[in-house]
Design an enzyme around this catalytic site. Sequence first.
Site: not given
Length: 211
Positions: A2, A40, A47, A49, A67, A105, A157
Site C-alpha cells: 500500500f 487485500s 491488511c 482479506t 484472527a 503489517h 512525515t
Amino acid sequence: MFTGLVSDVGTVLSVEGDERLRRLAIRCAYDPATIALGASIACSGPCLTAVSVEPAEGGCIFAVDAAAETLARTTVGAWRAGTRINLERSLRIGDELGGHLVTGHVDGLAEIVSREPVTGGEGDWGASERFTLRAPDALARFVAEKGSVCLDGTSLTVNGVEGALFSVLLIPHTLAVTTWGERRQGDRLNLEVDLIARYAARLTEARGLSA
C-alpha cells in the site's frame, strides 16, 4: 503493498465472533465490481482479506476476518458497530506512489499524547493540527525526524522526535477525509514503521554481530 494514501472512510456495521476470530462487515463507497474475493484492503493500517462483497446503496459492504494475532496487536479488537476506519485498496503496478511503501503489517500501537492547532496562516479551509504521539519503546528507534511513518493507514512525515515521543502535522484536507479529525488525546493508533528503517536497523545489527 500500500502507499498510506486513504481512499475512503468505511464504517463497521457488525462484529461477530470472539477473541480467536472475528468477522467484521464494513460499508464503504467502493464499487463492488472492483473488489474480488480474497482482495487485500488496508483497514486503518492492518491488511485484511475481503471474504465477501455485496452491493449496497452508494457503494458496497465487504466482510473481513481478523484472527487472534490481529485482534491482540492492533486496534481491530476494539472495533464495534459504528467505528469509522481509513481504507486503502492494494497498490497496483502503474499506480502513483504518493505516500511511502506500506505493508499493512502493524508493528505496535502509538498513543496520542497531545493535539494542538498550528496557529498562523489559517484560511477558510481550517487550520493544520500537530499531534504528538508516544511510540512503544521497542519501536521508537525506527522513527526518525523527516522519515515516514504509517498511523491508522495514513502515510505521514515525522516532524520531530524526542525519545519515544514524535510529532506529525495534519493538514485540513487530511483531517477532513480521514478519521484523524476524530482523534483525541489518549487514543491509540495502529503504527507501522518505515520498511527501509526496519531493514537498515536489522542490517546494522547483523554487521555488529559479525564484527
